[in-house]
Design a protein around this motif. Structure first.
Motif, PDB file in Angstrom:
ATOM      1  N   CYS A   5       0.831  -1.202   0.000  1.00 59.46           N
ATOM      2  CA  CYS A   5       0.000   0.000   0.000  1.00 59.46           C
ATOM      3  C   CYS A   5       0.866   1.253   0.000  1.00 59.46           C
ATOM      4  O   CYS A   5       2.072   1.207   0.285  1.00 59.46           O
ATOM      5  CB  CYS A   5      -0.928   0.010   1.219  1.00 59.46           C
ATOM      6  SG  CYS A   5      -0.094   0.180   2.810  1.00 59.46           S
ATOM      7  N   ILE A   6       0.230   2.370  -0.337  1.00 63.82           N
ATOM      8  CA  ILE A   6       0.849   3.673  -0.189  1.00 63.82           C
ATOM      9  C   ILE A   6      -0.092   4.568   0.604  1.00 63.82           C
ATOM     10  O   ILE A   6      -1.311   4.363   0.621  1.00 63.82           O
ATOM     11  CB  ILE A   6       1.193   4.340  -1.537  1.00 63.82           C
ATOM     12  CG1 ILE A   6      -0.074   4.595  -2.374  1.00 63.82           C
ATOM     13  CG2 ILE A   6       2.204   3.510  -2.311  1.00 63.82           C
ATOM     14  CD1 ILE A   6       0.193   5.437  -3.613  1.00 63.82           C
ATOM     15  N   ALA A   7       0.483   5.557   1.260  1.00 65.72           N
ATOM     16  CA  ALA A   7      -0.280   6.546   2.016  1.00 65.72           C
ATOM     17  C   ALA A   7      -0.248   7.870   1.264  1.00 65.72           C
ATOM     18  O   ALA A   7       0.789   8.256   0.715  1.00 65.72           O
ATOM     19  CB  ALA A   7       0.308   6.715   3.413  1.00 65.72           C
ATOM     20  N   LEU A   8      -1.376   8.560   1.247  1.00 65.20           N
ATOM     21  CA  LEU A   8      -1.470   9.844   0.568  1.00 65.20           C
ATOM     22  C   LEU A   8      -2.169  10.824   1.508  1.00 65.20           C
ATOM     23  O   LEU A   8      -3.379  10.728   1.738  1.00 65.20           O
ATOM     24  CB  LEU A   8      -2.245   9.692  -0.741  1.00 65.20           C
ATOM     25  CG  LEU A   8      -2.467  10.929  -1.603  1.00 65.20           C
ATOM     26  CD1 LEU A   8      -1.163  11.651  -1.888  1.00 65.20           C
ATOM     27  CD2 LEU A   8      -3.150  10.546  -2.911  1.00 65.20           C
ATOM     28  N   GLU A   9      -1.410  11.747   2.071  1.00 66.55           N
ATOM     29  CA  GLU A   9      -1.934  12.667   3.079  1.00 66.55           C
ATOM     30  C   GLU A   9      -1.080  13.930   3.097  1.00 66.55           C
ATOM     31  O   GLU A   9       0.144  13.848   3.187  1.00 66.55           O
ATOM     32  CB  GLU A   9      -1.904  11.987   4.457  1.00 66.55           C
ATOM     33  CG  GLU A   9      -2.276  12.862   5.628  1.00 66.55           C
ATOM     34  CD  GLU A   9      -3.705  13.384   5.558  1.00 66.55           C
ATOM     35  OE1 GLU A   9      -3.848  14.585   5.283  1.00 66.55           O
ATOM     36  OE2 GLU A   9      -4.642  12.597   5.777  1.00 66.55           O
ATOM     37  N   ASP A  10      -1.724  15.107   2.987  1.00 69.68           N
ATOM     38  CA  ASP A  10      -0.956  16.353   2.908  1.00 69.68           C
ATOM     39  C   ASP A  10      -0.747  17.040   4.245  1.00 69.68           C
ATOM     40  O   ASP A  10       0.096  17.921   4.362  1.00 69.68           O
ATOM     41  CB  ASP A  10      -1.634  17.328   1.928  1.00 69.68           C
ATOM     42  CG  ASP A  10      -2.984  17.797   2.435  1.00 69.68           C
ATOM     43  OD1 ASP A  10      -3.761  16.953   2.926  1.00 69.68           O
ATOM     44  OD2 ASP A  10      -3.278  18.996   2.331  1.00 69.68           O
ATOM     45  N   GLU A  11      -1.480  16.665   5.287  1.00 73.14           N
ATOM     46  CA  GLU A  11      -1.308  17.268   6.610  1.00 73.14           C
ATOM     47  C   GLU A  11      -0.276  16.467   7.406  1.00 73.14           C
ATOM     48  O   GLU A  11      -0.378  15.250   7.522  1.00 73.14           O
ATOM     49  CB  GLU A  11      -2.634  17.310   7.352  1.00 73.14           C
ATOM     50  CG  GLU A  11      -3.692  18.166   6.668  1.00 73.14           C
ATOM     51  CD  GLU A  11      -5.011  18.129   7.412  1.00 73.14           C
ATOM     52  OE1 GLU A  11      -5.072  17.477   8.485  1.00 73.14           O
ATOM     53  OE2 GLU A  11      -5.968  18.747   6.936  1.00 73.14           O
ATOM     54  N   ILE A  49       0.599  -1.660  -6.859  1.00 72.13           N
ATOM     55  CA  ILE A  49       0.242  -1.575  -5.450  1.00 72.13           C
ATOM     56  C   ILE A  49      -1.162  -2.132  -5.268  1.00 72.13           C
ATOM     57  O   ILE A  49      -2.041  -1.950  -6.116  1.00 72.13           O
ATOM     58  CB  ILE A  49       0.295  -0.099  -4.970  1.00 72.13           C
ATOM     59  CG1 ILE A  49       1.717   0.435  -5.055  1.00 72.13           C
ATOM     60  CG2 ILE A  49      -0.236   0.050  -3.553  1.00 72.13           C
ATOM     61  CD1 ILE A  49       2.702  -0.265  -4.138  1.00 72.13           C
ATOM     62  N   ASP A  50      -1.388  -2.819  -4.147  1.00 73.90           N
ATOM     63  CA  ASP A  50      -2.703  -3.388  -3.884  1.00 73.90           C
ATOM     64  C   ASP A  50      -3.701  -2.355  -3.366  1.00 73.90           C
ATOM     65  O   ASP A  50      -4.895  -2.448  -3.655  1.00 73.90           O
ATOM     66  CB  ASP A  50      -2.602  -4.500  -2.824  1.00 73.90           C
ATOM     67  CG  ASP A  50      -1.731  -5.656  -3.264  1.00 73.90           C
ATOM     68  OD1 ASP A  50      -1.868  -6.087  -4.428  1.00 73.90           O
ATOM     69  OD2 ASP A  50      -0.911  -6.129  -2.452  1.00 73.90           O
ATOM     70  N   LEU A  51      -3.213  -1.368  -2.617  1.00 73.39           N
ATOM     71  CA  LEU A  51      -4.120  -0.502  -1.875  1.00 73.39           C
ATOM     72  C   LEU A  51      -3.551   0.909  -1.753  1.00 73.39           C
ATOM     73  O   LEU A  51      -2.359   1.086  -1.493  1.00 73.39           O
ATOM     74  CB  LEU A  51      -4.338  -1.085  -0.470  1.00 73.39           C
ATOM     75  CG  LEU A  51      -5.139  -0.285   0.538  1.00 73.39           C
ATOM     76  CD1 LEU A  51      -6.598  -0.165   0.115  1.00 73.39           C
ATOM     77  CD2 LEU A  51      -5.053  -0.943   1.930  1.00 73.39           C
ATOM     78  N   VAL A  52      -4.413   1.908  -1.939  1.00 74.65           N
ATOM     79  CA  VAL A  52      -4.073   3.309  -1.672  1.00 74.65           C
ATOM     80  C   VAL A  52      -4.941   3.787  -0.512  1.00 74.65           C
ATOM     81  O   VAL A  52      -6.164   3.614  -0.533  1.00 74.65           O
ATOM     82  CB  VAL A  52      -4.328   4.200  -2.904  1.00 74.65           C
ATOM     83  CG1 VAL A  52      -4.089   5.670  -2.555  1.00 74.65           C
ATOM     84  CG2 VAL A  52      -3.432   3.782  -4.064  1.00 74.65           C
ATOM     85  N   ILE A  53      -4.298   4.359   0.494  1.00 73.80           N
ATOM     86  CA  ILE A  53      -5.025   4.928   1.633  1.00 73.80           C
ATOM     87  C   ILE A  53      -4.823   6.430   1.555  1.00 73.80           C
ATOM     88  O   ILE A  53      -3.710   6.929   1.725  1.00 73.80           O
ATOM     89  CB  ILE A  53      -4.521   4.360   2.965  1.00 73.80           C
ATOM     90  CG1 ILE A  53      -4.525   2.827   2.923  1.00 73.80           C
ATOM     91  CG2 ILE A  53      -5.382   4.870   4.124  1.00 73.80           C
ATOM     92  CD1 ILE A  53      -3.878   2.165   4.123  1.00 73.80           C
ATOM     93  N   SER A  54      -5.901   7.155   1.272  1.00 69.01           N
ATOM     94  CA  SER A  54      -5.753   8.543   0.830  1.00 69.01           C
ATOM     95  C   SER A  54      -6.723   9.488   1.523  1.00 69.01           C
ATOM     96  O   SER A  54      -7.886   9.155   1.780  1.00 69.01           O
ATOM     97  CB  SER A  54      -5.986   8.613  -0.688  1.00 69.01           C
ATOM     98  OG  SER A  54      -6.008   9.945  -1.148  1.00 69.01           O
ATOM     99  N   ASP A  55      -6.214  10.688   1.810  1.00 68.07           N
ATOM    100  CA  ASP A  55      -7.076  11.801   2.181  1.00 68.07           C
ATOM    101  C   ASP A  55      -7.863  12.223   0.936  1.00 68.07           C
ATOM    102  O   ASP A  55      -7.546  11.821  -0.184  1.00 68.07           O
ATOM    103  CB  ASP A  55      -6.198  12.954   2.690  1.00 68.07           C
ATOM    104  CG  ASP A  55      -7.001  14.078   3.313  1.00 68.07           C
ATOM    105  OD1 ASP A  55      -8.215  13.895   3.551  1.00 68.07           O
ATOM    106  OD2 ASP A  55      -6.426  15.142   3.570  1.00 68.07           O
ATOM    107  N   ILE A  56      -8.893  13.041   1.121  1.00 69.50           N
ATOM    108  CA  ILE A  56      -9.660  13.541  -0.022  1.00 69.50           C
ATOM    109  C   ILE A  56      -9.341  15.001  -0.310  1.00 69.50           C
ATOM    110  O   ILE A  56      -8.988  15.363  -1.434  1.00 69.50           O
ATOM    111  CB  ILE A  56     -11.178  13.355   0.213  1.00 69.50           C
ATOM    112  CG1 ILE A  56     -11.540  11.884   0.121  1.00 69.50           C
ATOM    113  CG2 ILE A  56     -11.981  14.147  -0.826  1.00 69.50           C
ATOM    114  CD1 ILE A  56     -13.013  11.589   0.300  1.00 69.50           C
ATOM    115  N   ALA A  57      -9.468  15.862   0.691  1.00 65.85           N
ATOM    116  CA  ALA A  57      -9.275  17.305   0.484  1.00 65.85           C
ATOM    117  C   ALA A  57      -7.789  17.633   0.463  1.00 65.85           C
ATOM    118  O   ALA A  57      -7.161  17.818   1.497  1.00 65.85           O
ATOM    119  CB  ALA A  57      -9.985  18.097   1.579  1.00 65.85           C
ATOM    120  N   MET A  58      -7.226  17.666  -0.741  1.00 65.84           N
ATOM    121  CA  MET A  58      -5.810  17.982  -0.916  1.00 65.84           C
ATOM    122  C   MET A  58      -5.668  19.044  -1.992  1.00 65.84           C
ATOM    123  O   MET A  58      -6.562  19.202  -2.833  1.00 65.84           O
ATOM    124  CB  MET A  58      -5.027  16.717  -1.296  1.00 65.84           C
ATOM    125  CG  MET A  58      -4.989  15.662  -0.221  1.00 65.84           C
ATOM    126  SD  MET A  58      -4.056  14.198  -0.738  1.00 65.84           S
ATOM    127  CE  MET A  58      -5.126  13.552  -2.031  1.00 65.84           C
TER     128      MET A  58
END
Length: 232
Positions: A5-11, A49-58
């Motif tokens: 997986c990857i993480a996607l988060e701007d905060e 990648i199997d999974l993306v774990i992501s914020d929405i408001a970016m």
């Protein structure tokens, strides 16, 4: 079986918390962590990648728009402080929609859902081809292929179809994120058009097929419109 997986988060602090939750989960393998969708998109061009774990408001690209613009997306879990995108997300068949602030137990529940999907052989989400709209006491299903164009006015949009024109509470930006970008294009601050129904293009307007009203073209949107139709 480990889930990559990857993480996607701007905060910053939210990113630290998300990474800690992933590392704590035995069956998750963190392959990358990103602060914006463009960086994640570049990574996914070269990695499976199997999974993306992501914020929405970016900034620049939201998590929803990011998912919609991936041609062969992995599974997605959204983690967000905004509840307003829940309906859109489930139309895209995301694994789960986790509302911030969340604890590890809630995160583990979402991750387990992803594990169950992969164990059942569903490695990719099924992208829906419709939007559901509440019209009085009825839920109307509008297929993307039936939409001629969308007109926005503040927090409302009107969706123009052959059967009827439907007004409902949603911003034009939200509609832009829902509609598939290969078929629909924002051409003016108040309009999104279905490119399949475009008959002629000028520097200032679009002439639609079937006697539909002409759609104005904004200067900042003109280059992409012309590019789509191979015009100079």
């Amino acid at each position: 079986m480990n889930i990559t997986c990857i993480a996607l988060e701007d905060e910053f602090y939210a990113k630290v918390h998300l990474e800690a939750c992933i590392v704590k989960t035995p069956f998750l393998e963190l392959k990358g962590s990103f602060e914006n969708a463009l960086s994640a998109w570049e990574y996914l061009k070269n990695e499976n990648i199997d999974l993306v774990i992501s914020d929405i408001a970016m900034p620049d690209i939201t998590g929803v728009a990011f998912l919609k613009n991936l041609s062969n997306p992995p599974l997605f879990i959204f983690v967000t402080a905004n509840t307003e995108f829940a309906a859109e997300s489930y139309e895209l068949n995301v694994v789960d929609y986790v509302v911030k602030p969340y604890d590890y137990a809630r995160f583990l529940k979402a991750a387990t859902k992803a594990q169950n999907r992969l164990n059942n052989g569903q490695s990719h989400p099924t992208i829906m081809d419709f939007v559901s709209v509440r019209d009085g006491y009825k839920n109307i299903i509008i297929r993307f292929s039936e939409i001629f164009f969308v007109e926005g006015s503040k927090e409302y949009v009107t969706v123009y179809t052959a059967e009827k024109n439907i007004l409902f509470r949603k911003s034009l930006i939200q509609m832009e994120q829902i509609l598939p970008s290969e078929k629909f294009l924002r051409v003016q601050k108040s309009y999104i058009v279905n490119l399949d129904f475009v008959r002629e293009v000028t520097t200032s307007k679009i002439i639609m097929k079937g006697g539909l009203q002409n759609i104005p073209v904004g200067p900042q949107y003109r280059p992409e419109l012309f590019r789509r139709f191979g015009l100079e």
